[in-house]
Design a protein around this motif. Sequence first.
Motif, mmCIF file in Angstrom:
data_model
loop_
_atom_site.group_PDB
_atom_site.id
_atom_site.type_symbol
_atom_site.label_atom_id
_atom_site.label_comp_id
_atom_site.label_asym_id
_atom_site.label_seq_id
_atom_site.Cartn_x
_atom_site.Cartn_y
_atom_site.Cartn_z
ATOM 1 N N PRO A 110 0.803 -1.226 0.000
ATOM 2 C CA PRO A 110 0.000 0.000 0.000
ATOM 3 C C PRO A 110 0.835 1.275 0.000
ATOM 4 C CG PRO A 110 -0.989 -1.603 1.461
ATOM 5 C CD PRO A 110 0.329 -2.181 1.024
ATOM 6 N N LEU A 111 1.968 1.262 0.686
ATOM 7 C CA LEU A 111 2.845 2.435 0.701
ATOM 8 C C LEU A 111 3.336 2.761 -0.704
ATOM 9 C CD1 LEU A 111 4.694 4.572 2.025
ATOM 10 C CD2 LEU A 111 6.351 2.739 2.455
ATOM 11 N N VAL A 112 3.813 1.759 -1.409
ATOM 12 C CA VAL A 112 4.335 1.957 -2.762
ATOM 13 C C VAL A 112 3.218 2.386 -3.725
ATOM 14 C CG1 VAL A 112 5.515 0.853 -4.701
ATOM 15 C CG2 VAL A 112 6.152 0.265 -2.355
ATOM 16 N N LEU A 113 2.100 1.692 -3.656
ATOM 17 C CA LEU A 113 0.989 1.986 -4.559
ATOM 18 C C LEU A 113 0.445 3.394 -4.325
ATOM 19 C CD1 LEU A 113 -0.943 -1.418 -4.379
ATOM 20 C CD2 LEU A 113 0.649 -0.645 -6.145
ATOM 21 N N ASP A 114 0.390 3.805 -3.070
ATOM 22 C CA ASP A 114 -0.125 5.141 -2.755
ATOM 23 C C ASP A 114 0.802 6.228 -3.277
ATOM 24 O OD1 ASP A 114 -1.890 7.003 -1.664
ATOM 25 O OD2 ASP A 114 -0.742 7.129 0.177
ATOM 26 N N LEU A 115 2.093 6.049 -3.130
ATOM 27 C CA LEU A 115 3.036 7.056 -3.615
ATOM 28 C C LEU A 115 2.969 7.188 -5.140
ATOM 29 C CD1 LEU A 115 6.152 6.332 -1.360
ATOM 30 C CD2 LEU A 115 4.511 8.203 -1.154
ATOM 31 N N VAL A 116 2.852 6.060 -5.829
ATOM 32 C CA VAL A 116 2.741 6.101 -7.293
ATOM 33 C C VAL A 116 1.437 6.793 -7.704
ATOM 34 C CG1 VAL A 116 2.560 4.720 -9.395
ATOM 35 C CG2 VAL A 116 4.165 4.048 -7.596
ATOM 36 N N ALA A 117 0.346 6.442 -7.040
ATOM 37 C CA ALA A 117 -0.942 7.067 -7.353
ATOM 38 C C ALA A 117 -0.892 8.564 -7.114
ATOM 39 C CB ALA A 117 -2.045 6.435 -6.508
ATOM 40 N N THR A 118 -0.198 8.986 -6.063
ATOM 41 C CA THR A 118 -0.095 10.412 -5.733
ATOM 42 C C THR A 118 0.684 11.168 -6.804
ATOM 43 O OG1 THR A 118 -0.231 9.926 -3.365
ATOM 44 C CG2 THR A 118 0.712 12.041 -3.993
ATOM 45 N N VAL A 119 1.767 10.581 -7.274
ATOM 46 C CA VAL A 119 2.567 11.209 -8.340
ATOM 47 C C VAL A 119 1.705 11.468 -9.574
ATOM 48 C CG1 VAL A 119 4.449 10.841 -9.976
ATOM 49 C CG2 VAL A 119 4.768 10.270 -7.566
ATOM 50 N N TRP A 147 -7.650 6.347 2.347
ATOM 51 C CA TRP A 147 -7.295 5.874 3.679
ATOM 52 C C TRP A 147 -8.452 5.924 4.657
ATOM 53 C CZ3 TRP A 147 -3.369 2.899 3.969
ATOM 54 C CH2 TRP A 147 -2.272 3.070 3.107
ATOM 55 N N MET A 148 -9.608 6.402 4.217
ATOM 56 C CA MET A 148 -10.818 6.318 5.038
ATOM 57 C C MET A 148 -11.655 5.107 4.648
ATOM 58 S SD MET A 148 -11.878 10.371 5.230
ATOM 59 C CE MET A 148 -13.195 10.210 6.450
ATOM 60 N N GLN A 149 -11.124 4.313 3.691
ATOM 61 C CA GLN A 149 -11.804 3.114 3.215
ATOM 62 C C GLN A 149 -10.765 2.010 3.031
ATOM 63 O OE1 GLN A 149 -15.019 4.484 0.231
ATOM 64 N NE2 GLN A 149 -13.769 6.289 0.545
ATOM 65 N N ASP A 150 -11.216 0.823 2.663
ATOM 66 C CA ASP A 150 -10.295 -0.319 2.726
ATOM 67 C C ASP A 150 -9.925 -0.891 1.363
ATOM 68 O OD1 ASP A 150 -12.713 -1.449 2.084
ATOM 69 O OD2 ASP A 150 -12.560 -3.124 3.468
ATOM 70 N N GLY A 151 -9.861 -0.067 0.332
ATOM 71 C CA GLY A 151 -9.478 -0.560 -0.986
ATOM 72 C C GLY A 151 -7.974 -0.653 -1.155
ATOM 73 N N LEU A 152 -7.302 0.468 -1.023
ATOM 74 C CA LEU A 152 -5.855 0.522 -1.206
ATOM 75 C C LEU A 152 -5.126 -0.329 -0.178
ATOM 76 C CD1 LEU A 152 -3.432 1.880 -2.700
ATOM 77 C CD2 LEU A 152 -3.513 3.636 -0.923
ATOM 78 N N LYS A 158 -7.818 -4.773 -6.352
ATOM 79 C CA LYS A 158 -8.424 -3.430 -6.419
ATOM 80 C C LYS A 158 -7.475 -2.346 -5.931
ATOM 81 C CE LYS A 158 -10.851 -4.092 -1.985
ATOM 82 N NZ LYS A 158 -12.185 -4.198 -1.354
ATOM 83 N N ALA A 159 -6.475 -2.697 -5.142
ATOM 84 C CA ALA A 159 -5.513 -1.706 -4.662
ATOM 85 C C ALA A 159 -4.644 -1.168 -5.791
ATOM 86 C CB ALA A 159 -4.628 -2.329 -3.579
ATOM 87 N N PHE A 160 -4.505 -1.943 -6.853
ATOM 88 C CA PHE A 160 -3.665 -1.521 -7.976
ATOM 89 C C PHE A 160 -4.403 -0.587 -8.937
ATOM 90 C CE2 PHE A 160 -1.580 -5.199 -6.309
ATOM 91 C CZ PHE A 160 -0.234 -5.035 -6.577
ATOM 92 N N VAL A 161 -5.713 -0.433 -8.749
ATOM 93 C CA VAL A 161 -6.494 0.407 -9.652
ATOM 94 C C VAL A 161 -5.977 1.834 -9.660
ATOM 95 C CG1 VAL A 161 -8.753 1.491 -10.004
ATOM 96 C CG2 VAL A 161 -8.609 -0.948 -9.504
ATOM 97 N N TYR A 162 -5.704 2.387 -8.483
ATOM 98 C CA TYR A 162 -5.414 3.819 -8.396
ATOM 99 C C TYR A 162 -4.094 4.219 -9.042
ATOM 100 C CZ TYR A 162 -9.561 3.607 -5.657
ATOM 101 O OH TYR A 162 -10.863 3.388 -5.277
ATOM 102 N N PRO A 163 -2.978 3.560 -8.750
ATOM 103 C CA PRO A 163 -1.759 3.936 -9.475
ATOM 104 C C PRO A 163 -1.855 3.674 -10.972
ATOM 105 C CG PRO A 163 -1.395 1.965 -8.151
ATOM 106 C CD PRO A 163 -2.711 2.526 -7.733
ATOM 107 N N LEU A 164 -2.459 2.554 -11.363
ATOM 108 C CA LEU A 164 -2.503 2.202 -12.787
ATOM 109 C C LEU A 164 -3.496 3.074 -13.556
ATOM 110 C CD1 LEU A 164 -2.307 -1.700 -12.644
ATOM 111 C CD2 LEU A 164 -0.484 -0.067 -13.151
ATOM 112 N N PHE A 165 -4.665 3.337 -12.978
ATOM 113 C CA PHE A 165 -5.654 4.137 -13.713
ATOM 114 C C PHE A 165 -5.255 5.604 -13.722
ATOM 115 C CE2 PHE A 165 -9.758 5.777 -15.056
ATOM 116 C CZ PHE A 165 -10.113 4.826 -15.999
ATOM 117 N N MET A 166 -4.652 6.092 -12.654
ATOM 118 C CA MET A 166 -4.147 7.474 -12.679
ATOM 119 C C MET A 166 -3.035 7.612 -13.713
ATOM 120 S SD MET A 166 -6.046 9.181 -10.555
ATOM 121 C CE MET A 166 -5.192 10.671 -10.967
#
Length: 573
Positions: A110-119, A147-152, A158-166
């Motif tokens: 989740p740490l890695v995926l979140d940072l990529v999604a943020t970029v 982080w208020m929900q349990d996807g990432l 489903k956690a990979f959706v955000y970095p990949l779709f962004m």
Amino acid sequence: MPSALLHKFLTTPASKTPKSIKIFWFSLSMTFAALYSLLALRQALSSEYVVQDDARQHVFWMQRFLEPDLFPNDLIADYFESVAPAGYVAVYALMATVGITPLLLSKLLPLVLDLVATVYCFGVSMQLFPVPFAGFLATLLLNQSLWMQDGLISATPKAFVYPLFMAFLYYFLKRALLAVGICILLLGLFYPQCVLIAAALTILQLVEWKKWHFRLSQNRHDYLLCAASLCVTFFILLPYALSTSEFEPTITVAEAKTMPEFLPGGRSSFFVKDPWQFWLHGRSGIGLSSSLTPAFMAAGFLLPVLLRYPSRFPLSNVISERIAILPQLLIASLAMFFAAHALLFKLHLPSRYTQHSFRIVIALSAALALTLILEALLSLFSGKEKTWFGLFLLFPCSFILITYPNFTMKKFPWTYYVSGEEPALYKFFKAQPKDIIIASLTEEANNLPTFAHRSILVGREYAVPYHMGYYKKFRERVFELLLAQYSTNISDVQKFAQKYGVDFWLLEKGAFTPDYIAKNRWLSQYQPAAASAIANLYRGILPALADVSQKCSVFETGNFFVLTTDCILKNNR
């Protein structure tokens, strides 16, 4: 801080400000992403026996990468392995080769995926509205929502959706043909539903809204991008269309409507009577509530209104024409949402086509809207006498925006981590042969495959009813286990144990009371076995298993005790 300087720092477009300001807002975006991720990681590493709720389904079987002889002929493990996307499996398999266990990786990802999604979120925002502060707001809102929900945090597909779709949106806006193709390929390997949304979005790019009417795009590159995207989509989805599985067929609507699992209160509740709930929430809805978390996301609905008044919100003139991608993404998602309803369960759950994309669109829209409003307020309080009043409003609002999740939730980030409370039990089973099978109706059974690495016959967490080749067998097991555990005839217990090769029976203290079943919504679904057991217990008729529980117990801890099947088979009451 003088009003002009505040204006420059917060709302001036990147082209008119020093590069250092852009770097500052980007760095601040990454800081909050890292902060939220590290807070979650601290929870994850707080104990050896911690696992995210959804990860219990999708990660446990991957221990086979390190120990190939685990979970032999295990229906549950084989099923979840069969439905895991190839890219998702490859990541865990690759990390296992360097000694990182699947459970540990699920906590680090989740740490890695979140940072990529943020970029990429910051990059997408800058392409739509080149104001660095808006990019920061977009990443902040998206991160708070995640982080208020349990996807990432689940580290499941489903956690990979955000970095990949962004990333897809970022390169799509840049019209980077190769990068778009790679992103679609990766989406297909991790979360195929998003591939269909991406394909629909590329088709919508061929239609323009000009002077109050639609017309086809005049840009040749749009057609090239669409053709390339559709080709990649076809080839990445073709294996899914042609593949067959021993766990097919997919459940039909007619079958689902007859099963308590899909009715209100069921394990996979879908067919609810309230239209508002059915279309907007839950597995059948667009995921409105999740898209509007945190509450500031609702500001996204103001964006179309603000854009109608450019004289009052002059910064709206900076917004790129490419902003059209946001409503187009909504249309593409809704098109697939209704297609999933029309072909119910063949395209899996309708909510999967809207809950992620809507959250992205609303986060970006809210960031733009809030920035336009901020700029208008700063202009309103631009005089020397009004500057301090503007600051008086700005700083409390900023504080509320940043700390909102902490005040509205008991624990933020919300990780839905499950802590194993019975380490002695896990160690006992882990010391047994790797091919054992444990029969149990307890909630604790859900943790055994992850923490003890041993097979269970059934468990509520694994009662996923979408493929009848799997669920028919699973449901039969639960039904027969209920009958055997509460039978008054020991021969019924013995026949069941022999049929399924059960080695151990995990029982919970209080299991032979009527409320144990009556107050368990999951067990109550399996009728008439549940009703029969409750009736006998209310009459004071104890099951045969209760009579041998002391004699055949080989381990006891806390509220649990373990019976050995060898002893049960030798008992001849």
